[in-house]
Write a protein that holds these residues in place. Structure first.
Motif, mmCIF file in Angstrom:
data_model
loop_
_atom_site.group_PDB
_atom_site.id
_atom_site.type_symbol
_atom_site.label_atom_id
_atom_site.label_comp_id
_atom_site.label_asym_id
_atom_site.label_seq_id
_atom_site.Cartn_x
_atom_site.Cartn_y
_atom_site.Cartn_z
ATOM 1 N N LYS A 63 95.612 82.148 112.077
ATOM 2 C CA LYS A 63 94.283 81.593 111.795
ATOM 3 C C LYS A 63 93.208 82.325 112.597
ATOM 4 O O LYS A 63 92.145 82.673 112.057
ATOM 5 N N THR A 64 93.482 82.581 113.866
ATOM 6 C CA THR A 64 92.530 83.313 114.707
ATOM 7 C C THR A 64 92.276 84.708 114.143
ATOM 8 O O THR A 64 91.129 85.163 114.058
ATOM 9 N N ASP A 65 93.363 85.388 113.738
ATOM 10 C CA ASP A 65 93.227 86.731 113.155
ATOM 11 C C ASP A 65 92.381 86.687 111.885
ATOM 12 O O ASP A 65 91.516 87.546 111.666
ATOM 13 N N LEU A 66 92.631 85.701 111.038
ATOM 14 C CA LEU A 66 91.909 85.605 109.766
ATOM 15 C C LEU A 66 90.412 85.372 109.991
ATOM 16 O O LEU A 66 89.571 85.974 109.307
ATOM 17 N N LEU A 67 90.078 84.516 110.937
ATOM 18 C CA LEU A 67 88.672 84.241 111.219
ATOM 19 C C LEU A 67 87.963 85.491 111.736
ATOM 20 O O LEU A 67 86.834 85.801 111.320
ATOM 21 N N LEU A 68 88.629 86.217 112.616
ATOM 22 C CA LEU A 68 88.051 87.466 113.124
ATOM 23 C C LEU A 68 87.929 88.498 112.007
ATOM 24 O O LEU A 68 86.937 89.235 111.922
ATOM 25 N N ASN A 69 88.934 88.521 111.140
ATOM 26 C CA ASN A 69 88.930 89.507 110.064
ATOM 27 C C ASN A 69 87.840 89.222 109.040
ATOM 28 O O ASN A 69 87.230 90.143 108.484
ATOM 29 N N ILE A 70 87.568 87.949 108.781
ATOM 30 C CA ILE A 70 86.496 87.588 107.860
ATOM 31 C C ILE A 70 85.146 88.064 108.401
ATOM 32 O O ILE A 70 84.310 88.595 107.658
ATOM 33 N N ASP A 71 84.934 87.888 109.712
ATOM 34 C CA ASP A 71 83.702 88.406 110.328
ATOM 35 C C ASP A 71 83.628 89.922 110.177
ATOM 36 O O ASP A 71 82.558 90.483 109.897
ATOM 37 N N ASN A 72 84.772 90.570 110.366
ATOM 38 C CA ASN A 72 84.856 92.027 110.236
ATOM 39 C C ASN A 72 84.522 92.454 108.801
ATOM 40 O O ASN A 72 83.779 93.410 108.572
ATOM 41 N N ILE A 73 85.072 91.730 107.836
ATOM 42 C CA ILE A 73 84.826 92.023 106.418
ATOM 43 C C ILE A 73 83.341 91.870 106.091
ATOM 44 O O ILE A 73 82.740 92.730 105.431
ATOM 45 N N ASN A 74 82.737 90.778 106.560
ATOM 46 C CA ASN A 74 81.312 90.539 106.295
ATOM 47 C C ASN A 74 80.457 91.684 106.824
ATOM 48 O O ASN A 74 79.508 92.127 106.165
ATOM 49 N N SER A 75 80.810 92.159 108.024
ATOM 50 C CA SER A 75 80.059 93.250 108.631
ATOM 51 C C SER A 75 80.182 94.532 107.806
ATOM 52 O O SER A 75 79.194 95.239 107.573
ATOM 53 N N PHE A 76 81.405 94.827 107.352
ATOM 54 C CA PHE A 76 81.632 96.047 106.571
ATOM 55 C C PHE A 76 80.934 95.970 105.214
ATOM 56 O O PHE A 76 80.365 96.962 104.754
ATOM 57 N N ILE A 77 80.992 94.809 104.570
ATOM 58 C CA ILE A 77 80.322 94.659 103.276
ATOM 59 C C ILE A 77 78.824 94.891 103.433
ATOM 60 O O ILE A 77 78.192 95.607 102.643
ATOM 61 N N GLU A 78 78.248 94.291 104.455
ATOM 62 C CA GLU A 78 76.808 94.437 104.693
ATOM 63 C C GLU A 78 76.445 95.897 104.957
ATOM 64 O O GLU A 78 75.471 96.420 104.405
ATOM 65 N N THR A 79 77.239 96.561 105.801
ATOM 66 C CA THR A 79 76.960 97.961 106.128
ATOM 67 C C THR A 79 77.092 98.859 104.905
ATOM 68 O O THR A 79 76.255 99.739 104.666
ATOM 69 N N ARG A 80 78.136 98.621 104.121
ATOM 70 C CA ARG A 80 78.346 99.469 102.945
ATOM 71 C C ARG A 80 77.319 99.185 101.850
ATOM 72 O O ARG A 80 77.025 100.073 101.043
ATOM 73 N N GLU A 81 76.759 97.998 101.820
ATOM 74 C CA GLU A 81 75.665 97.724 100.894
ATOM 75 C C GLU A 81 74.459 98.594 101.226
ATOM 76 O O GLU A 81 73.759 99.075 100.329
ATOM 77 N N THR A 82 74.210 98.806 102.525
ATOM 78 C CA THR A 82 73.087 99.672 102.908
ATOM 79 C C THR A 82 73.357 101.117 102.479
ATOM 80 O O THR A 82 72.420 101.843 102.128
ATOM 81 N N LYS A 83 74.611 101.517 102.490
ATOM 82 C CA LYS A 83 74.961 102.880 102.079
ATOM 83 C C LYS A 83 74.824 103.055 100.567
ATOM 84 O O LYS A 83 74.430 104.124 100.087
ATOM 85 N N ILE A 84 75.173 102.014 99.820
ATOM 86 C CA ILE A 84 74.965 102.054 98.363
ATOM 87 C C ILE A 84 73.469 102.178 98.070
ATOM 88 O O ILE A 84 73.051 102.974 97.218
ATOM 89 N N LYS A 85 72.668 101.411 98.792
ATOM 90 C CA LYS A 85 71.213 101.469 98.610
ATOM 91 C C LYS A 85 70.694 102.858 98.965
ATOM 92 O O LYS A 85 69.859 103.427 98.222
ATOM 93 N N SER A 86 71.165 103.427 100.061
ATOM 94 C CA SER A 86 70.731 104.766 100.478
ATOM 95 C C SER A 86 71.114 105.822 99.449
ATOM 96 O O SER A 86 70.317 106.717 99.129
ATOM 97 N N ALA A 87 72.339 105.734 98.929
ATOM 98 C CA ALA A 87 72.788 106.711 97.932
ATOM 99 C C ALA A 87 71.924 106.639 96.677
ATOM 100 O O ALA A 87 71.568 107.675 96.091
ATOM 101 N N ASN A 88 71.552 105.446 96.267
ATOM 102 C CA ASN A 88 70.691 105.289 95.083
ATOM 103 C C ASN A 88 69.296 105.857 95.335
ATOM 104 O O ASN A 88 68.682 106.446 94.435
ATOM 105 N N ILE A 89 68.786 105.690 96.548
ATOM 106 C CA ILE A 89 67.475 106.255 96.898
ATOM 107 C C ILE A 89 67.525 107.781 96.838
ATOM 108 O O ILE A 89 66.619 108.434 96.306
ATOM 109 N N VAL A 90 68.599 108.372 97.386
ATOM 110 C CA VAL A 90 68.758 109.831 97.350
ATOM 111 C C VAL A 90 68.824 110.326 95.910
ATOM 112 O O VAL A 90 68.228 111.352 95.553
#
Length: 256
Positions: A63-90
């Motif tokens: 359970k502890t691992d899953l909770l930490l991993n969900i936070d990790n996933i949220n961070s990666f999704i958010e970061t990669r969304e910015t990269k998708i936005k940047s690629a579209n701007i380019v």
């Protein structure tokens, strides 16, 4: 007690009461068997209790691992969304948008260039599988949930390897042949850190003008949009699976 039973046996033998003695002997055997069965039951119960304590310990750690991993996933999704936005701007610049803001162009191409692989937090699952103790988890739904998340994770790592190859061939090779990354990275670090790092250098226009004529480089950003979208979809699915697994674990922990 043993002396008492022995005395009864000896009395019966002396009095030649064979039939009663046989009945007594059978009864004594039954009592011994019952005693053994009770002892085994107590032992089995103790072992089952120990196994349950061990299982609950693993479930809490999962359970502890899953909770930490969900936070990790949220961070990666958010970061990669910015990269998708940047690629579209380019890509807008490749489709004819005037190159009037060099800083904007530089910030967005480097935002796509710089990426990190996702590593899930699954220490307890690895401990269970490496030690052969996965069977300690008695709830099949929880076991299957862990295995399904691991399978999706391996699929995600395969997608990352595919993107790494595309990045090296389509993005890095063309730009490294044309751009001097030293002033570009200094300016990028200066902008993203609000002046706390890097250097506020001037960016040469001619290098970007050359790069904007490179179709191979453009295709790199096309693939970045596609593959980051795919990977974010996989991460979102992993997050949903993790949340469902947390629900099952909470129900199991309540049982004690």
């Amino acid at each position: 007690m043993i002396k008492f039973f022995r005395h009864i046996r000896q009395t019966m033998i002396k009095e030649n009461r064979v039939s009663k003695y046989l009945l007594y002997a059978i009864g004594e055997i039954i009592l011994v068997v019952i005693g053994i069965l009770i002892a085994l039951q107590i032992n089995n119960t103790n072992e089952a209790n120990k196994a349950r304590v061990k299982e609950l310990h693993y479930l809490k750690n999962i359970k502890t691992d899953l909770l930490l991993n969900i936070d990790n996933i949220n961070s990666f999704i958010e970061t990669r969304e910015t990269k998708i936005k940047s690629a579209n701007i380019v890509l807008e610049y490749y489709e004819g948008k005037p190159l009037s803001n060099l800083n904007d162009f530089n910030k967005n191409i480097l935002n796509v260039y710089i990426w990190h692989k996702f590593y899930q937090i699954n220490n307890t699952f690895l401990e269970l599988t490496n030690s052969g103790n996965l069977a300690t988890i008695s709830n099949d739904a929880i076991k299957n949930g862990l295995l399904n998340i691991d399978a999706l994770y391996k699929e995600l790592k395969g997608e990352e390897e595919h993107y790494r190859f595309d990045t090296e061939v389509l993005l890095y090779e063309p730009s490294f042949n044309v751009l001097d990354l030293n002033p570009l990275t200094k300016k990028f670090m200066y902008d993203v850190s609000n002046g706390q790092a890097g250097e506020n250098t001037e960016i040469p226009r001619e290098n970007f003008e050359t790069l904007l004529k490179d179709t191979k480089h453009k295709n790199g950003f096309v693939m970045a949009v596609y593959e980051f979208t795919v990977m974010n979809g996989q991460l979102a699915t992993m997050k949903n699976m993790s949340e469902e697994l947390l629900h099952l674990i909470d129900k199991e922990l309540k049982k004690g």
